[in-house]
Design a protein around this motif. Sequence first.
Motif, PDB file in Angstrom:
ATOM      1  N   GLU A 204       0.827  -1.208   0.000  1.00 20.54           N
ATOM      2  CA  GLU A 204       0.000   0.000   0.000  1.00 20.54           C
ATOM      3  C   GLU A 204       0.857   1.252   0.000  1.00 20.54           C
ATOM      4  O   GLU A 204       1.940   1.297   0.595  1.00 20.54           O
ATOM      5  N   PHE A 205       0.322   2.298  -0.665  1.00 21.41           N
ATOM      6  CA  PHE A 205       1.034   3.567  -0.778  1.00 21.41           C
ATOM      7  C   PHE A 205       0.047   4.717  -0.609  1.00 21.41           C
ATOM      8  O   PHE A 205      -1.083   4.656  -1.105  1.00 21.41           O
ATOM      9  N   ARG A 206       0.482   5.755   0.070  1.00 20.70           N
ATOM     10  CA  ARG A 206      -0.337   6.963   0.174  1.00 20.70           C
ATOM     11  C   ARG A 206      -0.308   7.700  -1.162  1.00 20.70           C
ATOM     12  O   ARG A 206       0.716   7.745  -1.842  1.00 20.70           O
ATOM     13  N   ALA A 207      -1.431   8.303  -1.515  1.00 21.93           N
ATOM     14  CA  ALA A 207      -1.521   9.085  -2.750  1.00 21.93           C
ATOM     15  C   ALA A 207      -2.311  10.358  -2.473  1.00 21.93           C
ATOM     16  O   ALA A 207      -3.118  10.410  -1.541  1.00 21.93           O
ATOM     17  N   GLU A 208      -2.059  11.372  -3.289  1.00 19.54           N
ATOM     18  CA  GLU A 208      -2.807  12.622  -3.165  1.00 19.54           C
ATOM     19  C   GLU A 208      -3.561  12.904  -4.459  1.00 19.54           C
ATOM     20  O   GLU A 208      -3.163  12.451  -5.537  1.00 19.54           O
ATOM     21  N   ILE A 209      -4.647  13.629  -4.331  1.00 19.20           N
ATOM     22  CA  ILE A 209      -5.445  14.012  -5.501  1.00 19.20           C
ATOM     23  C   ILE A 209      -4.818  15.254  -6.124  1.00 19.20           C
ATOM     24  O   ILE A 209      -4.710  16.301  -5.474  1.00 19.20           O
ATOM     25  N   VAL A 210      -4.393  15.149  -7.378  1.00 21.39           N
ATOM     26  CA  VAL A 210      -3.810  16.284  -8.093  1.00 21.39           C
ATOM     27  C   VAL A 210      -4.905  17.120  -8.737  1.00 21.39           C
ATOM     28  O   VAL A 210      -4.921  18.342  -8.637  1.00 21.39           O
ATOM     29  N   HIS A 211      -5.841  16.458  -9.401  1.00 19.54           N
ATOM     30  CA  HIS A 211      -6.909  17.197 -10.090  1.00 19.54           C
ATOM     31  C   HIS A 211      -8.078  16.258 -10.364  1.00 19.54           C
ATOM     32  O   HIS A 211      -7.888  15.070 -10.632  1.00 19.54           O
ATOM     33  N   ILE A 212      -9.285  16.809 -10.317  1.00 21.26           N
ATOM     34  CA  ILE A 212     -10.510  16.070 -10.641  1.00 21.26           C
ATOM     35  C   ILE A 212     -11.235  16.790 -11.777  1.00 21.26           C
ATOM     36  O   ILE A 212     -11.541  17.977 -11.672  1.00 21.26           O
ATOM     37  N   ASP A 213     -11.486  16.079 -12.868  1.00 17.71           N
ATOM     38  CA  ASP A 213     -12.285  16.580 -13.989  1.00 17.71           C
ATOM     39  C   ASP A 213     -13.626  15.863 -13.932  1.00 17.71           C
ATOM     40  O   ASP A 213     -13.795  14.771 -14.465  1.00 17.71           O
ATOM     41  N   ALA A 214     -14.590  16.492 -13.252  1.00 20.98           N
ATOM     42  CA  ALA A 214     -15.888  15.848 -13.036  1.00 20.98           C
ATOM     43  C   ALA A 214     -16.680  15.710 -14.326  1.00 20.98           C
ATOM     44  O   ALA A 214     -17.447  14.756 -14.490  1.00 20.98           O
ATOM     45  N   VAL A 215     -16.513  16.652 -15.269  1.00 25.02           N
ATOM     46  CA  VAL A 215     -17.283  16.609 -16.515  1.00 25.02           C
ATOM     47  C   VAL A 215     -16.935  15.370 -17.326  1.00 25.02           C
ATOM     48  O   VAL A 215     -17.803  14.658 -17.829  1.00 25.02           O
TER      49      VAL A 215
END
Length: 375
Positions: A204-215
């Motif tokens: 397991e590895f920690r990850a971060e959200i860089v960007h979300i394109d909801a469309v």
Amino acid sequence: MNTQQDDILMMQTIERYLDGTMLPDEKAYFEQLRKNTPEIDQMVVEHSMFLHEMDEYVVQRNFRNTLNNVHSKLVAEGAINEGGLLPAQGKVVRLYNKYKKDLLMAACVGGAIVLSIGSVLLYFSPSSKSNQIEQLSKDIANIKYNQAVQSTMIKQVKSKLPVDYTPVNGGTGFLVDGKGYLVTNAHVLRNSNAVIVSNPNGNEFRAEIVHIDAVNDIALLKIIDDDFKPLKSLPYSINKSGAKLGEEIFTLGYPKNDITYTQGYLSSKTGFNGDTVTYQIQISSNPGNSGGPVLNKNGEVIGILSTRQTQADGVTFAIKSRNIYNLVDDLKKEDSSLQKIKMPSISSISGKDRSSQVEKIEDCVFAIKTYKSRQ
């Protein structure tokens, strides 16, 4: 028997298959035939969609008939007068008849605007999700584990997450850069603020959200864990030019705890109701497959598996891979730190047998688990 009679017999067989009147042995034989014959499989899919459209037509027709009956009743009761004796109500009717086309056009434009706004909210609002399309993320908040598995999971999560977090969703993601950048579906991250990814070995590895394109239902993540060892190169490439109708495709994902392989073919160059952002593919899919790579025989990623149609067996949709390029290119313009992202342009597994391809790819495909803070 001539071709026309053969077609009629095949349609009757498909209808009996879809309405569930086949005997078990006959159904098993037909499903094997469907699996081995793409043309018959496509006929089943198209006929299922046709029957669904006919059901919708019947609903609309019944609604119109109801309106006509109500109108006739109101006329009979004198509530409205088409002869002009009650000018106020009669004027409303005449105005409607005069401007009916304009009103219908305005309603269509208004509906399109509502649908455009709704597409942004779709991935983060469970109540707005169409009952015709099912997102393929997995609800892990309510999964019950046996005591041994649960203890192991808690131990792993505690080593990577603060204590006061609870699981939300599960899905799949894959690397687009060996330095730890990976993509998944935006809806996998719904209602979460922490992400853990794991490889086929269970690390397991920690990850971060860089960007979300909801469309477009795409999200970019970055592994930020010191335990992660960057890869010098990725075995697959990411396709820019598009896929071919009927070509064989396959995917890797995590509908179970371990990585799973599934294969199928591209059945349409557009998605649900002609959506040009997605492909329609004929492949078995389950919750947890969301965000998995869809690859062709040359080892090129052609899409991201995202949703399936609820009323048509095996009809699945994948976001076209060019949208990955669009996302990364836009982010590079906004954030100079992302200039270092280098998308793979050459497939080193083209021409290899499938098991060799899968062996190379699976280390780049991660299970994704999302969490939210209890505070």
